[in-house]
Design an enzyme around this catalytic site. Sequence first.
Site, PDB file in Angstrom:
ATOM      1  N   CYS A 108     -44.452   5.607 -39.960  1.00 34.84           N
ATOM      2  CA  CYS A 108     -43.871   5.662 -41.294  1.00 34.84           C
ATOM      3  C   CYS A 108     -43.917   4.318 -42.000  1.00 34.84           C
ATOM      4  O   CYS A 108     -43.546   3.301 -41.434  1.00 34.84           O
ATOM      5  CB  CYS A 108     -42.429   6.129 -41.227  1.00 34.84           C
ATOM      6  SG  CYS A 108     -41.752   6.327 -42.883  1.00 34.84           S
ATOM      7  N   CYS A 118     -39.769   3.837 -43.717  1.00 32.03           N
ATOM      8  CA  CYS A 118     -38.866   3.213 -42.743  1.00 32.03           C
ATOM      9  C   CYS A 118     -39.722   2.388 -41.800  1.00 32.03           C
ATOM     10  O   CYS A 118     -39.736   2.592 -40.595  1.00 32.03           O
ATOM     11  CB  CYS A 118     -38.001   4.214 -42.007  1.00 32.03           C
ATOM     12  SG  CYS A 118     -38.654   5.855 -41.903  1.00 32.03           S
ATOM     13  N   CYS A 131     -37.965  12.104 -44.416  1.00 31.64           N
ATOM     14  CA  CYS A 131     -39.042  11.170 -44.145  1.00 31.64           C
ATOM     15  C   CYS A 131     -39.862  11.826 -43.060  1.00 31.64           C
ATOM     16  O   CYS A 131     -39.488  11.812 -41.900  1.00 31.64           O
ATOM     17  CB  CYS A 131     -38.442   9.854 -43.684  1.00 31.64           C
ATOM     18  SG  CYS A 131     -39.558   8.487 -43.815  1.00 31.64           S
ATOM     19  N   GLU A 153     -40.725  10.838 -48.230  1.00 28.81           N
ATOM     20  CA  GLU A 153     -41.915  10.387 -47.536  1.00 28.81           C
ATOM     21  C   GLU A 153     -42.456  11.584 -46.791  1.00 28.81           C
ATOM     22  O   GLU A 153     -41.708  12.295 -46.132  1.00 28.81           O
ATOM     23  CB  GLU A 153     -41.568   9.261 -46.558  1.00 28.81           C
ATOM     24  CG  GLU A 153     -42.770   8.497 -46.027  1.00 28.81           C
ATOM     25  CD  GLU A 153     -43.660   9.331 -45.150  1.00 28.81           C
ATOM     26  OE1 GLU A 153     -44.885   9.188 -45.239  1.00 28.81           O
ATOM     27  OE2 GLU A 153     -43.151  10.153 -44.391  1.00 28.81           O
ATOM     28  N   ARG A 170     -32.577   6.456 -41.487  1.00 32.56           N
ATOM     29  CA  ARG A 170     -32.376   7.903 -41.548  1.00 32.56           C
ATOM     30  C   ARG A 170     -31.701   8.481 -40.315  1.00 32.56           C
ATOM     31  O   ARG A 170     -31.501   9.687 -40.243  1.00 32.56           O
ATOM     32  CB  ARG A 170     -33.709   8.597 -41.816  1.00 32.56           C
ATOM     33  CG  ARG A 170     -34.145   8.385 -43.237  1.00 32.56           C
ATOM     34  CD  ARG A 170     -35.614   8.575 -43.456  1.00 32.56           C
ATOM     35  NE  ARG A 170     -35.975   8.221 -44.815  1.00 32.56           N
ATOM     36  CZ  ARG A 170     -36.195   6.963 -45.239  1.00 32.56           C
ATOM     37  NH1 ARG A 170     -36.109   5.963 -44.392  1.00 32.56           N
ATOM     38  NH2 ARG A 170     -36.491   6.718 -46.481  1.00 32.56           N
ATOM     39  N   CYS A 182     -43.169  10.678 -39.679  1.00 35.47           N
ATOM     40  CA  CYS A 182     -42.913  10.317 -38.296  1.00 35.47           C
ATOM     41  C   CYS A 182     -42.426  11.497 -37.476  1.00 35.47           C
ATOM     42  O   CYS A 182     -42.359  11.434 -36.257  1.00 35.47           O
ATOM     43  CB  CYS A 182     -41.891   9.199 -38.228  1.00 35.47           C
ATOM     44  SG  CYS A 182     -40.319   9.647 -38.945  1.00 35.47           S
ATOM     45  N   SER A 210     -35.896  12.521 -38.631  1.00 35.38           N
ATOM     46  CA  SER A 210     -36.255  13.724 -39.381  1.00 35.38           C
ATOM     47  C   SER A 210     -36.653  14.876 -38.467  1.00 35.38           C
ATOM     48  O   SER A 210     -36.723  16.011 -38.922  1.00 35.38           O
ATOM     49  CB  SER A 210     -37.338  13.426 -40.418  1.00 35.38           C
ATOM     50  OG  SER A 210     -36.813  12.556 -41.409  1.00 35.38           O
ATOM     51  N   HIS A 268     -39.919   2.023 -36.026  1.00 38.41           N
ATOM     52  CA  HIS A 268     -40.622   2.542 -34.850  1.00 38.41           C
ATOM     53  C   HIS A 268     -41.151   1.414 -33.978  1.00 38.41           C
ATOM     54  O   HIS A 268     -41.232   1.556 -32.759  1.00 38.41           O
ATOM     55  CB  HIS A 268     -41.726   3.496 -35.280  1.00 38.41           C
ATOM     56  CG  HIS A 268     -41.184   4.737 -35.917  1.00 38.41           C
ATOM     57  ND1 HIS A 268     -40.611   5.747 -35.184  1.00 38.41           N
ATOM     58  CD2 HIS A 268     -41.072   5.104 -37.208  1.00 38.41           C
ATOM     59  CE1 HIS A 268     -40.183   6.688 -36.011  1.00 38.41           C
ATOM     60  NE2 HIS A 268     -40.441   6.320 -37.233  1.00 38.41           N
TER      61      HIS A 268
END
Lengths: 373, 571
Positions: free
Chosen positions: B61, B64, B550, B14, B482, B553, B506, B68
């Site tokens: 995102c 995922c 990812c 992503e 993640r 974000c 990430s 958030h």
Amino acid sequence: MKVPEESSVTPSVPEELLRKWEARGVSRRDFIKYCTAVTATLALPATMMPRIAQALEDTRVPVIWVEFQGCSGDTEALLRANQPTVAEIILDHLSVEYHETIMAAAGHQAEAAKEQAIEKYKGKYIAVVEGSIPRGEGGAFCTIAGQSALEIARKVCGNAAATIAVGNCATFGGIPAAAPNPTDAISVREAVPGATIINIPGCPLNADNLTATIVHFLTFGRLPATDRLDRPLFAFGKRIHDNCERRSHFDAGQYAEAFGDPGHRKGHCLYKLGCKGPETFHNCPTVRYNEGTSWPVMAGHGCIGCSEPAFWDTMSPFYRRLPQVPGFGVEATADKIGLGLVAATALAFGAHGVASAFRKGDAMESDKVVKED
Amino acid sequence: MTKKIVVDPITRIEGHLRIEVQVEGGKIVNAWSSSTAFRGIETILKGRDPRDAHHFTQRFCGVCTTVHSLASIRAVEDALGIQIPDNARLIRNLIMASQSVQDHVIHFYHLHALDWVDITSALKADPAKTAQLAQSLSPWPQSSAAYFRSVKERIAAFAGTGRLGPFQNAYWGHSAYRLPPEANLMAVAHYLEALEWQKDIIKIHAILGAKNPHPQTFLVGGMSIPVDPDSQNALNADKIALIGKLLKKARLFVEQVYIPDLLAVASFYKDWAGIGGGVGNFLTYGDFAMDNGGGTDNLYFPRGVILGKDLSNVMAMDQAKIAEYVTHSWYSYSKGDKQGLHPWEGETSHNYTGPKPPYQHLNTDEKYSWVKAPRYLDQPMEVGPLARMVIAYAKGHKEVRETVDFVLKKLGVGPEALFSTLGRTAARGIETLLLAQKGEVWLQQLADNMGRGILEVHNGEKWDPATWPKEASGFGYHEAPRGALGHWIRIDEKRQIANFQAVVPSTWNAGPRDAMGQMGPYEAALIGTPMVDPEKPLEILRTIHSFDPCLACAVHVLDGRGTEIIRVKAL
């Protein structure tokens, strides 16, 4: 969505076609069901179904899918597409030449695939764009292989037969363009003004609306009719409020007053909890999400207006009710809300100051809605 | 001879990620991880209603999704001291667990598998032998020779068109691919099955939260999905039964397809248990509350910190010890770019000093990424499934111990194998299995509550901003698929967001170097990775994908709404 019994339509699809799909692992039942559902989503008469089936048989149309300032939510939505075999049909029917999230190749091999496809299918491929395009910092807010999103969009959309902008970011600038728009993000329409573009907003879009648009294009060789925001009428022709399963509660003045209260549990209208359905054009109540499983109002949460331009600014705060929507009189409601929508749209690309003024007009504190339950 | 290789875009992730490496003598000797996109959502959040924050942050995102939302809501609940009802805890656990299970399976089959599985080799497979192989590994019913023959024919027909679409220009036939044709065919069949499976089981999110991606059901104080066995507009017996069916379907696929495939594929790539280790420091916030006390001591996946792979010493996690550096990121701090700042003190303005697009190379000696470099006690930390499993293992977590030991034994490797590309990929499978098995337990608890007439899903005591203190600040945590995800919020006297910052998985893993010159986890993990053919960066993809990048974000900026943002024109 209502899917007619297959027996009523099966005879009209040539046997040969059904056999071909069966050979590809798609059962006749699934194929018919898919074609029928697409026909219904497009609001076409059932007699058009064989023509759609025929269009799906023609050569796989090349698609170049690019993502800029996005979250891949629209890509994920595509993976959840609404019919049992749509994944296969898309894989068998379209030829996805470039899509960063799913393609096997990376780096310059990936970029080469894109360049070759643009060259080979010039003027014949469908471009799909996800995410907004930043103009700030000379384009450095979003680069792929060292190229700015703006450059890539111009090239990919400029050489396409048609561009489908998916999700609110690509269609209207979306969340990156929300005030104060730190990266100077714009929509595909603004970035590539001359291109043939259709907008399928939503956050993310409903994949059924994307597959239906593509099939429409394949069937008729042109994009479906749109409103003045380039949204297809079959999906964005009516307000959520018009088709809402809780509309009768609104008309009867039965509202949920707080999350979890008896009215909320019994499915009363969510208007007082901030629902933006009266100002939002989208087919969520009829098509729903995840194979028709649900949609926000059904899960007890108001609509946030995600298919409208600048909804992050004009529809928020999300838990504050819309201004001056009368509690009674269906016709008056529709008219007044229609006016409100025009105002909201006019603000869409405007400054945040205007959005704030819009908020000041909010009638939340002076409760104008007559409650009767 | 040193050769610099650029891989941009890194695909099957992503977001937008660029990796630059230096290769010497067939091995990677230096690496730089750069994120090349930025949106500024934290700037956009300032001045808004804190109860709205989760709608905005959810859009960090779409892969995922949910994570958030949850972290933001917990940040506001922490700031305002809100205790959620037990039903909300259980519904959140169910949403989080199904998100992780679905996301991890998609990662394994659709984002990571093609690094290990050669689709073209599947065309040489014998369907009967493939069936034998599949049946020797698992009781999964879809394993007949006829079935694998039909899959093979389908791929052959697809390849026969000469238009490979998303599979063109890849690294098929690369000598680093090692599976026999039959294993490749089995994996390709499961790639297609997983594509169908994922969209079915994620209906759990639609039932509990309207839709997926981007469910619309979280609320500060609980959830918006009503619970009422006597209403057709609420979570009732019907819907509980449907969720139960989907959870079972999810578990069976994980037990009978994902885990056997993971073990089978891993057994051919055991050398990757010695590659891709990285920084060896691990951090978890912990998650999946087992009671409704609101504490962090009784979490299914525990909280903790491990430094230098030392499993004998799990330290307590203290979020005050986190700081973010921008020395090599396109931002600047007012007191200079050499010091780190805690998220609550975070002040940033973006400061792009990179080359003007189009460009060939980044200046990796200077600033080179839109991702910041977070550090814990000034150390780079790996977060994610491996961190969670390693910390739970070190803490003696019963189910984690049993499952990890089972996997290690099956592969014939020791615990040190965990610190690798393969270990990371295996840890993801292990936690998927545990969460897939836990979902049905939480659903039963929810049904029990309903049976006892406990219907509360939302605590509305502090819904009205008039009830809030003049100023408040909060930390919201979550173990996203993640890894450790933290949101920090400050609420001002106008009951608006004064400051918002997300330090996401990430950011931890993909971040660039810090002021001390220490590499981030991606960068460190790439060092020593062999590369057979620098033109075909398959090995880079293996290690980078093992983290499940990812990026959308991970890039953010902090600044006040209305304050002037410093712009530096790139030449």
